[in-house]
Design a protein around this motif. Structure first.
Motif, PDB file in Angstrom:
ATOM      1  N   HIS A  55      50.821  30.396  42.454  1.00 58.43           N
ATOM      2  CA  HIS A  55      51.421  30.739  43.746  1.00 58.43           C
ATOM      3  C   HIS A  55      51.989  32.154  43.748  1.00 58.43           C
ATOM      4  O   HIS A  55      51.804  32.899  44.715  1.00 58.43           O
ATOM      5  CB  HIS A  55      52.498  29.734  44.132  1.00 58.43           C
ATOM      6  N   ALA A  56      52.685  32.520  42.689  1.00 60.71           N
ATOM      7  CA  ALA A  56      53.255  33.869  42.616  1.00 60.71           C
ATOM      8  C   ALA A  56      52.153  34.922  42.687  1.00 60.71           C
ATOM      9  O   ALA A  56      52.282  35.924  43.402  1.00 60.71           O
ATOM     10  CB  ALA A  56      54.066  34.033  41.336  1.00 60.71           C
ATOM     11  N   CYS A  57      51.051  34.685  41.993  1.00 64.46           N
ATOM     12  CA  CYS A  57      49.939  35.646  41.995  1.00 64.46           C
ATOM     13  C   CYS A  57      49.211  35.650  43.326  1.00 64.46           C
ATOM     14  O   CYS A  57      48.777  36.697  43.803  1.00 64.46           O
ATOM     15  CB  CYS A  57      48.976  35.327  40.853  1.00 64.46           C
ATOM     16  N   SER A  58      49.067  34.497  43.918  1.00 66.24           N
ATOM     17  CA  SER A  58      48.385  34.391  45.204  1.00 66.24           C
ATOM     18  C   SER A  58      49.100  35.194  46.287  1.00 66.24           C
ATOM     19  O   SER A  58      48.467  35.814  47.136  1.00 66.24           O
ATOM     20  CB  SER A  58      48.295  32.925  45.624  1.00 66.24           C
ATOM     21  N   TYR A  59      50.433  35.210  46.241  1.00 68.16           N
ATOM     22  CA  TYR A  59      51.216  35.936  47.239  1.00 68.16           C
ATOM     23  C   TYR A  59      51.609  37.340  46.780  1.00 68.16           C
ATOM     24  O   TYR A  59      52.296  38.058  47.499  1.00 68.16           O
ATOM     25  CB  TYR A  59      52.464  35.140  47.621  1.00 68.16           C
ATOM     26  N   SER A  89      43.109  38.310  43.012  1.00 68.46           N
ATOM     27  CA  SER A  89      41.983  39.158  43.379  1.00 68.46           C
ATOM     28  C   SER A  89      41.548  38.899  44.821  1.00 68.46           C
ATOM     29  O   SER A  89      41.315  39.833  45.591  1.00 68.46           O
ATOM     30  CB  SER A  89      40.825  38.913  42.416  1.00 68.46           C
ATOM     31  N   ALA A  90      41.446  37.637  45.187  1.00 66.93           N
ATOM     32  CA  ALA A  90      41.005  37.272  46.532  1.00 66.93           C
ATOM     33  C   ALA A  90      41.965  37.767  47.608  1.00 66.93           C
ATOM     34  O   ALA A  90      41.557  38.050  48.735  1.00 66.93           O
ATOM     35  CB  ALA A  90      40.850  35.753  46.642  1.00 66.93           C
ATOM     36  N   ASN A  91      43.231  37.901  47.256  1.00 64.20           N
ATOM     37  CA  ASN A  91      44.236  38.331  48.230  1.00 64.20           C
ATOM     38  C   ASN A  91      44.593  39.809  48.108  1.00 64.20           C
ATOM     39  O   ASN A  91      45.530  40.282  48.753  1.00 64.20           O
ATOM     40  CB  ASN A  91      45.482  37.457  48.115  1.00 64.20           C
ATOM     41  N   HIS A  93      45.785  41.628  45.522  1.00 67.31           N
ATOM     42  CA  HIS A  93      46.981  42.000  44.754  1.00 67.31           C
ATOM     43  C   HIS A  93      46.550  42.544  43.389  1.00 67.31           C
ATOM     44  O   HIS A  93      46.643  41.863  42.361  1.00 67.31           O
ATOM     45  CB  HIS A  93      47.909  40.794  44.599  1.00 67.31           C
ATOM     46  N   PHE A  94      46.084  43.793  43.391  1.00 66.66           N
ATOM     47  CA  PHE A  94      45.448  44.329  42.199  1.00 66.66           C
ATOM     48  C   PHE A  94      46.418  44.679  41.082  1.00 66.66           C
ATOM     49  O   PHE A  94      46.028  44.696  39.918  1.00 66.66           O
ATOM     50  CB  PHE A  94      44.540  45.495  42.570  1.00 66.66           C
ATOM     51  N   SER A  95      47.679  44.942  41.399  1.00 65.61           N
ATOM     52  CA  SER A  95      48.644  45.148  40.319  1.00 65.61           C
ATOM     53  C   SER A  95      48.844  43.836  39.554  1.00 65.61           C
ATOM     54  O   SER A  95      48.982  43.842  38.333  1.00 65.61           O
ATOM     55  CB  SER A  95      49.979  45.682  40.857  1.00 65.61           C
ATOM     56  N   VAL A  96      48.807  42.730  40.260  1.00 60.88           N
ATOM     57  CA  VAL A  96      48.917  41.420  39.623  1.00 60.88           C
ATOM     58  C   VAL A  96      47.646  41.133  38.811  1.00 60.88           C
ATOM     59  O   VAL A  96      47.720  40.605  37.701  1.00 60.88           O
ATOM     60  CB  VAL A  96      49.181  40.302  40.656  1.00 60.88           C
ATOM     61  N   VAL A  97      46.489  41.506  39.353  1.00 57.16           N
ATOM     62  CA  VAL A  97      45.226  41.342  38.614  1.00 57.16           C
ATOM     63  C   VAL A  97      45.301  42.106  37.297  1.00 57.16           C
ATOM     64  O   VAL A  97      44.959  41.570  36.236  1.00 57.16           O
ATOM     65  CB  VAL A  97      44.016  41.820  39.452  1.00 57.16           C
ATOM     66  N   ARG A  98      45.760  43.351  37.349  1.00 58.21           N
ATOM     67  CA  ARG A  98      45.883  44.147  36.116  1.00 58.21           C
ATOM     68  C   ARG A  98      46.833  43.487  35.125  1.00 58.21           C
ATOM     69  O   ARG A  98      46.564  43.464  33.916  1.00 58.21           O
ATOM     70  CB  ARG A  98      46.348  45.566  36.443  1.00 58.21           C
ATOM     71  N   LEU A  99      47.934  42.954  35.615  1.00 60.21           N
ATOM     72  CA  LEU A  99      48.880  42.262  34.742  1.00 60.21           C
ATOM     73  C   LEU A  99      48.212  41.078  34.042  1.00 60.21           C
ATOM     74  O   LEU A  99      48.312  40.922  32.827  1.00 60.21           O
ATOM     75  CB  LEU A  99      50.089  41.775  35.555  1.00 60.21           C
ATOM     76  N   LEU A 100      47.514  40.260  34.802  1.00 63.49           N
ATOM     77  CA  LEU A 100      46.869  39.075  34.239  1.00 63.49           C
ATOM     78  C   LEU A 100      45.787  39.439  33.235  1.00 63.49           C
ATOM     79  O   LEU A 100      45.686  38.825  32.161  1.00 63.49           O
ATOM     80  CB  LEU A 100      46.291  38.202  35.353  1.00 63.49           C
ATOM     81  N   VAL A 101      44.981  40.432  33.553  1.00 61.96           N
ATOM     82  CA  VAL A 101      43.918  40.835  32.632  1.00 61.96           C
ATOM     83  C   VAL A 101      44.515  41.424  31.364  1.00 61.96           C
ATOM     84  O   VAL A 101      44.045  41.139  30.256  1.00 61.96           O
ATOM     85  CB  VAL A 101      42.939  41.821  33.312  1.00 61.96           C
ATOM     86  N   SER A 102      45.588  42.204  31.503  1.00 63.60           N
ATOM     87  CA  SER A 102      46.197  42.799  30.308  1.00 63.60           C
ATOM     88  C   SER A 102      46.833  41.738  29.409  1.00 63.60           C
ATOM     89  O   SER A 102      46.824  41.867  28.190  1.00 63.60           O
ATOM     90  CB  SER A 102      47.227  43.864  30.687  1.00 63.60           C
ATOM     91  N   LYS A 103      47.364  40.687  30.010  1.00 65.38           N
ATOM     92  CA  LYS A 103      48.032  39.645  29.212  1.00 65.38           C
ATOM     93  C   LYS A 103      47.077  38.565  28.721  1.00 65.38           C
ATOM     94  O   LYS A 103      47.262  38.003  27.649  1.00 65.38           O
ATOM     95  CB  LYS A 103      49.150  38.975  30.023  1.00 65.38           C
ATOM     96  N   ARG A 122      39.168  41.526  47.370  1.00 67.27           N
ATOM     97  CA  ARG A 122      39.300  42.234  48.651  1.00 67.27           C
ATOM     98  C   ARG A 122      39.541  43.692  48.357  1.00 67.27           C
ATOM     99  O   ARG A 122      40.513  44.050  47.725  1.00 67.27           O
ATOM    100  CB  ARG A 122      40.480  41.688  49.444  1.00 67.27           C
ATOM    101  N   VAL A 123      38.658  44.504  48.825  1.00 70.24           N
ATOM    102  CA  VAL A 123      38.802  45.941  48.606  1.00 70.24           C
ATOM    103  C   VAL A 123      39.069  46.665  49.889  1.00 70.24           C
ATOM    104  O   VAL A 123      38.856  46.245  50.951  1.00 70.24           O
ATOM    105  CB  VAL A 123      37.586  46.563  47.916  1.00 70.24           C
TER     106      VAL A 123
END
Length: 123
Positions: A55-59, A89-91, A93-103, A122-123
Motif C-alpha cells: 500500500h505504501a508503495c502503491s500510493y 511502477s504502475a502508479n 512512483h519511480f523513487s519508490v521503484v528505485r528504493l525497492l530495486v536497490s534493496k 507509467r512514463v
C-alpha cells in the motif's frame, strides 16, 4: 503523540484488528503511526507488514516504504516486495521503484516481477 495515547487506552476502539490500523497508516502515509504500531504491536501485525509495504508503495509514500524496509525484523515471505514494485511502477512512483530495486533487486521474486513492472510503468 495522540495516537499512542489512544492506542494505549483502548487499541480496539478504532479498529477491530490492529493489523487493519497498521495497513491504513501505511496506505495514508502516516509513517510515525506505522512505526509505532510495528514497534509496539509487531506480534499482532507481522502478517500485515507486506500488505503495508504494498500500500505504501502503491500510493508513493517513500518514507513509509523506506521505514518498513529498514526494520530488521521484517520477513518478506509472500512476495510483497515484488508486488510493491509492480504497484509503484504502475502508479509512476519511480523513487519508490528505485528504493525497492536497490534493496531487493537481488532476490529472485523481485527479478521475476521486474518484467511486469516495466510493462505497467507509467512514463
Amino acid at each position: 503523540m495522540a495516537v499512542q495515547s489512544l492506542l494505549f487506552y483502548n487499541r480496539s476502539y478504532f479498529f477491530e484488528d490492529i493489523g487493519e490500523a497498521f495497513v491504513k497508516a501505511c496506505a495514508t502515509g502516516h509513517q510515525n503511526v506505522a512505526d509505532f504500531l510495528m514497534d509496539k504491536y509487531y506480534d499482532d501485525i507481522n502478517d500485515k507488514v507486506g500488505t503495508g509495504l504494498i500500500h505504501a508503495c502503491s500510493y508513493g509514500y517513500y518514507n513509509v516504504a523506506e521505514s518498513l524496509i529498514s526494520k530488521k525484523f521484517c520477513d518478506w515471505k509472500d512476495n510483497s516486495e515484488g508486488k510493491a514494485l509492480i504497484q509503484a511502477s504502475a502508479n509512476g512512483h519511480f523513487s519508490v521503484v528505485r528504493l525497492l530495486v536497490s534493496k531487493f533487486g537481488h532476490k529472485q521474486n523481485v527479478k521475476n516481477s521486474m518484467d511486469e513492472a516495466l510493462i505497467r510503468a507509467r512514463v
